[in-house]
Write a protein that holds these residues in place. Structure first.
Motif, PDB file in Angstrom:
ATOM      1  N   LEU A  12      41.969  34.381  30.981  1.00  0.00           N
ATOM      2  CA  LEU A  12      42.565  33.057  31.090  1.00  0.00           C
ATOM      3  C   LEU A  12      43.723  32.913  30.113  1.00  0.00           C
ATOM      4  CD1 LEU A  12      42.732  30.178  32.139  1.00  0.00           C
ATOM      5  CD2 LEU A  12      40.893  29.557  30.546  1.00  0.00           C
ATOM      6  N   GLY A  13      43.539  33.402  28.891  1.00  0.00           N
ATOM      7  CA  GLY A  13      44.605  33.309  27.897  1.00  0.00           C
ATOM      8  C   GLY A  13      45.877  33.991  28.356  1.00  0.00           C
ATOM      9  N   ARG A  14      45.743  35.173  28.928  1.00  0.00           N
ATOM     10  CA  ARG A  14      46.929  35.898  29.406  1.00  0.00           C
ATOM     11  C   ARG A  14      47.603  35.154  30.563  1.00  0.00           C
ATOM     12  NH1 ARG A  14      46.906  41.482  28.387  1.00  0.00           N
ATOM     13  NH2 ARG A  14      48.950  41.500  29.390  1.00  0.00           N
ATOM     14  N   TYR A 154      44.072  41.363  34.341  1.00  0.00           N
ATOM     15  CA  TYR A 154      43.898  41.600  32.912  1.00  0.00           C
ATOM     16  C   TYR A 154      42.434  41.840  32.558  1.00  0.00           C
ATOM     17  CZ  TYR A 154      48.528  39.395  32.730  1.00  0.00           C
ATOM     18  OH  TYR A 154      49.852  39.070  32.938  1.00  0.00           O
ATOM     19  N   GLY A 155      42.212  42.465  31.401  1.00  0.00           N
ATOM     20  CA  GLY A 155      40.875  42.554  30.823  1.00  0.00           C
ATOM     21  C   GLY A 155      39.880  43.328  31.674  1.00  0.00           C
ATOM     22  N   ASN A 156      38.603  43.053  31.439  1.00  0.00           N
ATOM     23  CA  ASN A 156      37.515  43.676  32.184  1.00  0.00           C
ATOM     24  C   ASN A 156      36.909  42.656  33.133  1.00  0.00           C
ATOM     25  OD1 ASN A 156      37.624  46.194  30.771  1.00  0.00           O
ATOM     26  ND2 ASN A 156      36.605  45.210  29.039  1.00  0.00           N
ATOM     27  N   ASN A 157      36.773  43.029  34.392  1.00  0.00           N
ATOM     28  CA  ASN A 157      36.204  42.121  35.377  1.00  0.00           C
ATOM     29  C   ASN A 157      35.704  42.906  36.579  1.00  0.00           C
ATOM     30  OD1 ASN A 157      38.527  42.138  37.470  1.00  0.00           O
ATOM     31  ND2 ASN A 157      39.581  41.598  35.566  1.00  0.00           N
ATOM     32  N   PHE A 158      35.039  42.220  37.487  1.00  0.00           N
ATOM     33  CA  PHE A 158      34.386  42.871  38.625  1.00  0.00           C
ATOM     34  C   PHE A 158      35.385  43.567  39.537  1.00  0.00           C
ATOM     35  CE2 PHE A 158      32.364  42.796  42.869  1.00  0.00           C
ATOM     36  CZ  PHE A 158      31.184  43.463  42.572  1.00  0.00           C
ATOM     37  N   VAL A 159      36.531  42.973  39.795  1.00  0.00           N
ATOM     38  CA  VAL A 159      37.519  43.580  40.690  1.00  0.00           C
ATOM     39  C   VAL A 159      37.989  44.914  40.115  1.00  0.00           C
ATOM     40  CG1 VAL A 159      39.813  43.332  41.723  1.00  0.00           C
ATOM     41  CG2 VAL A 159      38.261  41.373  41.654  1.00  0.00           C
ATOM     42  N   LYS A 160      38.346  44.932  38.849  1.00  0.00           N
ATOM     43  CA  LYS A 160      38.805  46.164  38.223  1.00  0.00           C
ATOM     44  C   LYS A 160      37.693  47.218  38.202  1.00  0.00           C
ATOM     45  CE  LYS A 160      41.730  45.963  34.772  1.00  0.00           C
ATOM     46  NZ  LYS A 160      42.366  45.634  33.476  1.00  0.00           N
ATOM     47  N   PRO A 299      47.221  39.526  45.688  1.00  0.00           N
ATOM     48  CA  PRO A 299      48.201  39.906  44.664  1.00  0.00           C
ATOM     49  C   PRO A 299      47.583  40.648  43.489  1.00  0.00           C
ATOM     50  CG  PRO A 299      48.481  37.605  45.311  1.00  0.00           C
ATOM     51  CD  PRO A 299      47.190  38.064  45.907  1.00  0.00           C
ATOM     52  N   VAL A 300      46.344  40.325  43.149  1.00  0.00           N
ATOM     53  CA  VAL A 300      45.675  41.014  42.049  1.00  0.00           C
ATOM     54  C   VAL A 300      45.406  42.467  42.425  1.00  0.00           C
ATOM     55  CG1 VAL A 300      43.598  41.094  40.613  1.00  0.00           C
ATOM     56  CG2 VAL A 300      44.650  38.899  41.164  1.00  0.00           C
ATOM     57  N   ILE A 301      44.889  42.684  43.642  1.00  0.00           N
ATOM     58  CA  ILE A 301      44.641  44.045  44.116  1.00  0.00           C
ATOM     59  C   ILE A 301      45.940  44.843  44.141  1.00  0.00           C
ATOM     60  CG2 ILE A 301      43.908  45.440  46.082  1.00  0.00           C
ATOM     61  CD1 ILE A 301      41.542  44.109  44.857  1.00  0.00           C
ATOM     62  N   LYS A 302      47.002  44.210  44.623  1.00  0.00           N
ATOM     63  CA  LYS A 302      48.297  44.895  44.688  1.00  0.00           C
ATOM     64  C   LYS A 302      48.755  45.325  43.301  1.00  0.00           C
ATOM     65  CE  LYS A 302      53.027  44.284  46.393  1.00  0.00           C
ATOM     66  NZ  LYS A 302      53.960  43.349  47.097  1.00  0.00           N
ATOM     67  N   ALA A 303      48.634  44.431  42.330  1.00  0.00           N
ATOM     68  CA  ALA A 303      49.049  44.753  40.964  1.00  0.00           C
ATOM     69  C   ALA A 303      48.203  45.864  40.370  1.00  0.00           C
ATOM     70  CB  ALA A 303      48.972  43.500  40.097  1.00  0.00           C
ATOM     71  N   LEU A 304      46.903  45.855  40.628  1.00  0.00           N
ATOM     72  CA  LEU A 304      46.016  46.860  40.063  1.00  0.00           C
ATOM     73  C   LEU A 304      46.214  48.224  40.723  1.00  0.00           C
ATOM     74  CD1 LEU A 304      42.747  44.768  39.652  1.00  0.00           C
ATOM     75  CD2 LEU A 304      44.289  45.529  37.858  1.00  0.00           C
ATOM     76  N   LEU A 305      46.469  48.248  42.021  1.00  0.00           N
ATOM     77  CA  LEU A 305      46.695  49.527  42.708  1.00  0.00           C
ATOM     78  C   LEU A 305      48.009  50.166  42.286  1.00  0.00           C
ATOM     79  CD1 LEU A 305      45.491  48.772  46.360  1.00  0.00           C
ATOM     80  CD2 LEU A 305      44.293  50.071  44.592  1.00  0.00           C
ATOM     81  N   ALA A 306      48.953  49.328  41.852  1.00  0.00           N
ATOM     82  CA  ALA A 306      50.263  49.832  41.442  1.00  0.00           C
ATOM     83  C   ALA A 306      50.232  50.463  40.059  1.00  0.00           C
ATOM     84  CB  ALA A 306      51.290  48.712  41.468  1.00  0.00           C
ATOM     85  N   LYS A 307      49.161  50.232  39.295  1.00  0.00           N
ATOM     86  CA  LYS A 307      49.100  50.761  37.922  1.00  0.00           C
ATOM     87  C   LYS A 307      48.779  52.241  37.920  1.00  0.00           C
ATOM     88  CE  LYS A 307      47.909  46.445  35.592  1.00  0.00           C
ATOM     89  NZ  LYS A 307      46.952  45.737  34.709  1.00  0.00           N
TER      90      LYS A 307
END
Length: 307
Positions: A12-14, A154-160, A299-307
């Motif tokens: 949330l902070g980020r 960001y951070g640690n979460n279920f999606v990641k 958008p979150v999945i897209k950002a994470l797959l691009a890393k």
């Protein structure tokens, strides 16, 4: 408007920093810059900065670890929240404190409203409930915002975790246990995910937008509110949505087979509510509406797959 944000390195902070309104002067503090368990440090910093608002996004969130580390969980989630509330009162600042769906026991079997009795099942939930009460008892105009199943880039979460486990399964490497007691791999090919616990996955960016909107309400809002994603899912269903979304975005994504299991099969240290879905009618009355999963997750999945 000057806003002091704690927990600046969290999800949330980020996201709040990403979405900071132009009229805010945001002071984003992580634990190294402000340890909220230190009452004197909190008092000095708030007195020095004289913020108009404090957002408490700092929390001890390791649900299973809290079972054996309750003292630290209570130090952050109860004492830390109380220190901020007391300092806000002395400085004449408003406070928004973030809490959790895990204050409920999951027995109701309908979405929980702000008026429903809180009966947490684990030390994390108990610490967050006492933190809420400390804030609301100390500051009559405080805001407490409960949420559920937070995920982000960001951070640690279920999606990641699910994407990491899928990658590990695709490489035929035995993956590690996912965070937040959401599931468990039986081998490199099959992911065993809990199917009898239901939450409302919430994108931290949407939660940040809700925080900003709630703080801007006129007349000013106060008291307890719920905000979460608009779709209620089991962890197993959420994992399937994650993999479906990843495969739509990347045809080469290898989707591992999922096996639905019960929470008793998983045997996590902390008991979790079977149904901790939050009703958001009260915050909708302020014009703040939960977002659909399909809008926020992609958008979150897209950002994470691009890393």
């Amino acid at each position: 408007m000057k806003v002091l944000l704690t927990g600046a390195d969290g999800q949330l902070g980020r996201c709040l920093q990403d979405r900071c309104p132009a009229h805010w002067r945001l002071l984003a503090l992580n634990r190294s810059r402000l340890d909220i368990t230190d009452s004197q440090a909190v008092s000095r910093r708030v007195a020095l900065e004289q913020p108009d608002w404090i957002i408490n996004a700092a929390a001890y969130t390791a649900v299973d670890q809290a079972e054996g580390d309750a003292e630290q969980a209570f130090s952050v989630n109860v004492k830390g929240a109380a220190h901020l509330a007391e300092a806000a009162g002395r400085a004449g600042a408003r406070l928004l404190h973030v809490s959790t769906d895990y204050v409920f026991d999951g027995q109701l079997r309908r979405p929980y409203t702000e008026q429903d009795a809180a009966r947490p099942l684990n030390e994390y939930g108990r610490s967050k409930l006492l933190g809420e009460r400390a804030v609301l008892q100390s500051l009559s105009q405080a805001l407490v915002l409960r949420t559920s199943g937070v995920y982000s880039e960001y951070g640690n979460n279920f999606v990641k975790t699910m994407l990491r486990l899928a990658a590990a399964a695709g490489k035929e490497v035995a993956p590690t246990k996912p965070e937040n007691a959401a599931g468990q791999p039986s081998n490199a090919a099959v992911l065993r995910i809990v199917a009898d616990q239901h939450i409302c996955p919430t994108y931290a960016g949407d939660l940040a937008d809700a925080v900003i909107d709630l703080m801007a309400c006129s007349p000013p809002a106060s008291g307890l509110y719920h905000y979460c994603g608009a779709m209620q899912l089991s962890w197993h269903e959420f994992a399937q949505h994650i993999f479906d979304c990843a495969q739509r975005q990347d045809a080469s994504f290898s989707m591992p087979p999922l096996q639905a299991i019960s929470a008793s099969d998983y045997s996590a240290p902390a008991q979790r509510p079977a149904y901790s879905v939050l009703a958001c009618e009260k915050i909708k009355g302020l014009g703040i509406w939960p977002k659909p999963l399909f809008v926020s997750l992609s958008p979150v999945i897209k950002a994470l797959l691009a890393k």
